[in-house]
Write a protein that holds these residues in place. Structure first.
Motif, PDB file in Angstrom:
ATOM      1  N   LYS A  44       0.824  -1.210   0.000  1.00 12.71           N
ATOM      2  CA  LYS A  44       0.000   0.000   0.000  1.00 12.71           C
ATOM      3  C   LYS A  44       0.865   1.269   0.000  1.00 12.71           C
ATOM      4  O   LYS A  44       0.493   2.283  -0.596  1.00 12.71           O
ATOM      5  CB  LYS A  44      -0.951  -0.002   1.204  1.00 12.71           C
ATOM      6  CG  LYS A  44      -2.052  -1.057   1.085  1.00 12.71           C
ATOM      7  CD  LYS A  44      -2.890  -0.839  -0.164  1.00 12.71           C
ATOM      8  CE  LYS A  44      -3.943  -1.891  -0.365  1.00 12.71           C
ATOM      9  NZ  LYS A  44      -4.722  -1.689  -1.620  1.00 12.71           N
ATOM     10  N   GLU A  64       2.037   1.615  -3.562  1.00  9.56           N
ATOM     11  CA  GLU A  64       0.935   2.069  -4.413  1.00  9.56           C
ATOM     12  C   GLU A  64       0.695   3.568  -4.229  1.00  9.56           C
ATOM     13  O   GLU A  64       0.404   4.280  -5.199  1.00  9.56           O
ATOM     14  CB  GLU A  64      -0.335   1.283  -4.074  1.00  9.56           C
ATOM     15  CG  GLU A  64      -0.299  -0.175  -4.539  1.00  9.56           C
ATOM     16  CD  GLU A  64      -1.522  -0.958  -4.087  1.00  9.56           C
ATOM     17  OE1 GLU A  64      -2.519  -0.300  -3.676  1.00  9.56           O
ATOM     18  OE2 GLU A  64      -1.488  -2.200  -4.132  1.00  9.56           O
ATOM     19  N   ALA A  65       0.810   4.059  -2.994  1.00  9.18           N
ATOM     20  CA  ALA A  65       0.612   5.489  -2.742  1.00  9.18           C
ATOM     21  C   ALA A  65       1.710   6.326  -3.395  1.00  9.18           C
ATOM     22  O   ALA A  65       1.461   7.432  -3.884  1.00  9.18           O
ATOM     23  CB  ALA A  65       0.572   5.750  -1.239  1.00  9.18           C
ATOM     24  N   GLU A  96       3.250   5.461  -6.101  1.00 10.52           N
ATOM     25  CA  GLU A  96       2.951   5.389  -7.534  1.00 10.52           C
ATOM     26  C   GLU A  96       1.748   6.257  -7.888  1.00 10.52           C
ATOM     27  O   GLU A  96       1.699   6.862  -8.959  1.00 10.52           O
ATOM     28  CB  GLU A  96       2.681   3.931  -7.919  1.00 10.52           C
ATOM     29  CG  GLU A  96       2.457   3.700  -9.407  1.00 10.52           C
ATOM     30  CD  GLU A  96       3.713   3.879 -10.230  1.00 10.52           C
ATOM     31  OE1 GLU A  96       3.602   4.145 -11.444  1.00 10.52           O
ATOM     32  OE2 GLU A  96       4.826   3.761  -9.655  1.00 10.52           O
ATOM     33  N   ASN A  97       0.784   6.337  -6.965  1.00 12.28           N
ATOM     34  CA  ASN A  97      -0.443   7.092  -7.211  1.00 12.28           C
ATOM     35  C   ASN A  97      -0.714   8.040  -6.041  1.00 12.28           C
ATOM     36  O   ASN A  97      -1.473   7.713  -5.126  1.00 12.28           O
ATOM     37  CB  ASN A  97      -1.631   6.144  -7.396  1.00 12.28           C
ATOM     38  CG  ASN A  97      -2.938   6.893  -7.589  1.00 12.28           C
ATOM     39  OD1 ASN A  97      -2.947   8.063  -7.993  1.00 12.28           O
ATOM     40  ND2 ASN A  97      -4.046   6.244  -7.270  1.00 12.28           N
ATOM     41  N   LYS A 117      -2.543  10.403  -5.569  1.00 12.56           N
ATOM     42  CA  LYS A 117      -3.916  10.875  -5.395  1.00 12.56           C
ATOM     43  C   LYS A 117      -4.818   9.831  -4.746  1.00 12.56           C
ATOM     44  O   LYS A 117      -6.041  10.014  -4.686  1.00 12.56           O
ATOM     45  CB  LYS A 117      -4.497  11.291  -6.746  1.00 12.56           C
ATOM     46  CG  LYS A 117      -3.794  12.498  -7.357  1.00 12.56           C
ATOM     47  CD  LYS A 117      -4.461  12.935  -8.657  1.00 12.56           C
ATOM     48  CE  LYS A 117      -3.765  14.175  -9.236  1.00 12.56           C
ATOM     49  NZ  LYS A 117      -4.393  14.632 -10.499  1.00 12.56           N
ATOM     50  N   CYS A 118      -4.236   8.750  -4.250  1.00 10.07           N
ATOM     51  CA  CYS A 118      -5.046   7.714  -3.612  1.00 10.07           C
ATOM     52  C   CYS A 118      -5.704   8.272  -2.348  1.00 10.07           C
ATOM     53  O   CYS A 118      -5.218   9.231  -1.744  1.00 10.07           O
ATOM     54  CB  CYS A 118      -4.202   6.485  -3.294  1.00 10.07           C
ATOM     55  SG  CYS A 118      -2.931   6.767  -2.056  1.00 10.07           S
ATOM     56  N   LYS A 119      -6.797   7.640  -1.936  1.00  2.93           N
ATOM     57  CA  LYS A 119      -7.629   8.194  -0.868  1.00  2.93           C
ATOM     58  C   LYS A 119      -6.979   8.135   0.514  1.00  2.93           C
ATOM     59  O   LYS A 119      -7.407   8.852   1.422  1.00  2.93           O
ATOM     60  CB  LYS A 119      -8.967   7.464  -0.836  1.00  2.93           C
ATOM     61  CG  LYS A 119      -9.824   7.723  -2.069  1.00  2.93           C
ATOM     62  CD  LYS A 119     -11.162   7.022  -1.963  1.00  2.93           C
ATOM     63  CE  LYS A 119     -12.029   7.315  -3.188  1.00  2.93           C
ATOM     64  NZ  LYS A 119     -13.342   6.630  -3.111  1.00  2.93           N
ATOM     65  N   TYR A 120      -5.979   7.286   0.697  1.00  2.00           N
ATOM     66  CA  TYR A 120      -5.385   7.156   2.027  1.00  2.00           C
ATOM     67  C   TYR A 120      -4.090   7.959   2.171  1.00  2.00           C
ATOM     68  O   TYR A 120      -3.392   7.827   3.173  1.00  2.00           O
ATOM     69  CB  TYR A 120      -5.165   5.685   2.388  1.00  2.00           C
ATOM     70  CG  TYR A 120      -4.316   4.894   1.406  1.00  2.00           C
ATOM     71  CD1 TYR A 120      -2.931   4.826   1.547  1.00  2.00           C
ATOM     72  CD2 TYR A 120      -4.902   4.198   0.349  1.00  2.00           C
ATOM     73  CE1 TYR A 120      -2.153   4.108   0.658  1.00  2.00           C
ATOM     74  CE2 TYR A 120      -4.130   3.473  -0.550  1.00  2.00           C
ATOM     75  CZ  TYR A 120      -2.757   3.430  -0.382  1.00  2.00           C
ATOM     76  OH  TYR A 120      -1.987   2.712  -1.261  1.00  2.00           O
TER      77      TYR A 120
END
Length: 672
Positions: free
Chosen positions: A621, A624-625, A627-628, A630-633
């Motif tokens: 996770k 992933e954050a 990499e992205n 704008k993720c919600k977490y």
């Protein structure tokens, strides 16, 4: 890497080693009740101490036993015989465990100077290669040569092939290899006390050595495959599983001084280490090198704006410390990051490796076992980049806290005879370390302008103890180590990264010390470290931590939060899922503090509370954050708004509207 395999081996290894050492002591008439006198059947040449020891002991072993009894008598003066005996057995067991693990690592990676395996056979033989090549002239030279008795022992074992003869030969070869390694790795393979040889008789066909060679996959030690850091760290932690569980499960009462290492040792998961170092040391470097390409190599660097700082400080002047270093996981990864920096600056790998050890890394711990393994891990990194590393007389800047209450009055009196003023200053400073093995890196000492002068004074001092009655030479070396450590404790570092001890069951003296020196932060030792480390870093430097996340919310940590929010910047923070860290029963976070009051910019926060499944899920996770973004977490929040909430919790997810409710609203306590 299957951690269950490592855990099973390490727990059993400790049990087997303790049992073996205890049995050997019992055969010598020494147990938890005391040391027996020699039997009436003894002679000048052979001594008997118990019915079970039918063969008795002869030659040098008689004096070795006497040395052990003297040691136990000295140690029992501070406690009782039973405790002194148990502690000595534990010390002997872990010393040999560390050495066996180190030899295994070195033989797998072909780092032994002789290039002959000691615990296994590279060619698939049942017996270790050192037995097969026991009469090889090159091996004999590498082991420091054989005495006539040792040569006869080897010849007899080769001729008869009998189990007893082979065991005697292997024990001799093993001990000679350990002594030979003292020349190149003295921080781990210290000159072996004779009583340690008396209490450990290595066997290659049973016990710890066989289990290590047959049950733990060889590739776990191979730097070209799994790498070294994880295996050393996990072996260190799992070896201490039973004492750790025993201490942390006590009901009420304080954790005793001797049990603190077992109670507080938690191996830091690899990705957390990388996050902490990438977002502290990595950012520190990138801020000063805006054209650098290193951001691409820092896999766990969070998506945060990198400011530019005009600072032309040479890379050799950068400093990073882990002052609760454990087995050295953080330091070893920091070594790799520094290596990338040096390469970008045009240095060769071999040149950089030496400079990193000499200039950039420092570490401290209260546990000598941890010190030994950190030393070994860093020296193996050095060897990885320089085939001639062991001959360069370079040693890492690592320190182990030692109590000084056993330094005799005679030693300080001897100093004062030469120079009363400097002698008194040395005495006052060294006395501050009387309980250093409990207090550790949060020990407070004053800034001493002439500490280098004090060190030189002691080093040049000729002790007046020709007969060795007072052990003044040994005390001199200890005082020099303490003064060297004192120099490190008053320094500022650009980066401090650590997984501090989590403990709040203090004995009376330790509790009093923390109250006197860290009153507002003394609820738990980890909170003391947070405050302490945030103040040993340079301006615009970084401090990174992995700790329980209770400091973010609970009322009793409000003073700590207020101090950080008013004086530092939370650069980034990752709040893990409540039970993600399998190795502890506490919820964890990891975060980075910057030593600046410029809090206008936002910090980056990751809230992983909803992602169950352990540390591997948390790792994915985080990636992933990155990499992205704008993720919600992933949250970007200015810490200035936290002070608007009662008790100033680190409520990074709170919306601006919610914050305004606290600013403009009426407190419930004003209404009811």
């Amino acid at each position: 890497m299957d951690k269950n395999i490592i855990k099973k081996f390490a727990i059993k290894a400790r049990q087997d080693l303790i049992e073996q050492v205890t049995n050997e002591a019992n055969l010598l008439g020494i147990n938890e009740d005391g040391a027996k006198e020699e039997l009436a059947s003894s002679t000048n040449e052979i001594k008997f101490y118990g019915d079970a020891n039918s063969q008795g002991i002869t030659g040098k072993k008689i004096e070795w036993r006497a040395e052990l009894v003297r040691l136990l008598n000295d140690r029992s003066k501070k406690t009782d015989w039973s405790t002194a005996f148990a502690d000595t057995v534990e010390e002997v067991a872990y010393t040999w465990f560390n050495r066996i693990i180190a030899i295994r690592f070195m033989e797998v990676n072909d780092y032994l100077p002789s290039r002959v395996r000691v615990l296994s056979s590279e060619e698939g033989r049942v017996d270790p290669d050192i037995i097969f090549y026991a009469q090889d002239e090159d091996l004999i030279e590498d082991l420091g040569g054989y005495s006539p008795e040792q040569a006869k022992l080897v010849a007899k074992a080769k001729q008869t092939g009998r189990g007893y003869d082979m065991d005697q030969m292997y024990q001799m070869l093993f001990n000679k290899q350990v002594d030979a390694l003292n020349q190149i790795l003295p921080g781990l393979f210290e000159k072996t006390s004779d009583y340690m040889k008396l209490l450990f008789t290595p066997k290659y066909n049973s016990g710890v050595i066989k289990d290590l060679a047959t049950e733990v996959p060889e590739e776990y030690f191979d730097v070209k495959k799994e790498g070294q850091v994880e295996i050393i760290g996990w072996l260190y932690q799992y070896y201490n599983t039973e004492p750790h569980d025993k201490v942390v499960n006590i009901t009420g009462g304080a954790v005793q001084k001797r049990d603190i290492p077992a109670a507080t040792q938690l191996f830091t998961t690899d990705w957390v280490v990388r996050y902490m170092v990438d977002n502290s040391l990595g950012k520190y470097y990138l801020e000063r090198h805006p054209d650098s390409k290193m951001a691409q190599k820092l896999e766990y660097l969070l998506p945060e704006e990198i400011e530019t700082i005009d600072d032309a400080k040479d890379l050799t002047k950068y400093s990073l410390i882990d002052n609760a270093m454990g087995s050295g996981h953080i330091l070893v990864y920091a070594f790799d990051v520094f290596m990338d920096f040096y390469k970008e600056q045009g240095y060769s790998s071999r040149e950089a490796a030496k400079l990193i050890l000499e200039n950039n890394l420092s570490g401290m711990d209260i546990d000598r076992r941890a010190y030994q393994l950190s030393y070994f891990a860093l020296m193996m990194k050095f060897r990885q980049y320089d085939r001639r590393a062991f001959g360069r007389e370079v040693s890492p800047n690592l320190y182990c806290f030692e109590d000084t209450d056993d330094i005799s009055d005679e030693f300080f009196a001897d100093l004062c005879v030469e120079n009363s003023d400097l002698g008194e200053q040395v005495s006052e400073l060294v006395t501050l370390f009387s309980n250093a093995s409990e207090i550790g890196a949060v020990l407070k000492i004053p800034q001493i302008a002439n500490i280098e002068q004090l060190y030189s004074f002691v080093k040049q001092h000729q002790v007046n103890d020709d007969l060795g009655i007072y052990n003044l030479n040994q005390e001199k070396q200890k005082v020099l180590r303490v003064l060297d450590l004192a120099k490190q404790l008053v320094k500022k570092y650009d980066v401090a990264v650590t997984n501090p001890p989590y403990m709040n069951k203090f004995d009376a003296d330790f509790k009093k010390y923390l109250k006197q020196n860290y009153k507002n932060y003394s609820k738990d030792l980890f909170s003391v470290f947070i405050y302490h480390n945030s103040n040993i870093i340079t301006e615009d430097g970084y401090a990174a931590f992995m700790t329980p996340f209770v400091w973010m919310f609970i009322k009793s940590y409000e003073d700590l939060r207020t101090y950080l929010l008013d004086n530092k910047k939370i650069s980034s923070l990752i709040q893990l899922e409540y039970s993600a860290f399998e190795e502890a029963t506490v919820p964890i976070n990891t975060f980075v503090i910057k030593n600046t009051r410029n809090n206008n910019s936002n910090g980056v926060y990751l809230r992983l509370s909803d992602f169950k499944g352990g540390m591997e899920v948390q790792k994915q996770k985080v990636l992933e954050a990155i990499e992205n973004p704008k993720c919600k977490y992933l949250y970007r929040s200015n810490q200035a708004k936290f002070v608007n909430i009662p008790s100033s919790p680190i409520a990074y997810w709170a919306s601006d509207n919610l914050i305004q409710d606290f600013v403009n609203g009426t407190k419930m306590e004003d209404l009811v």
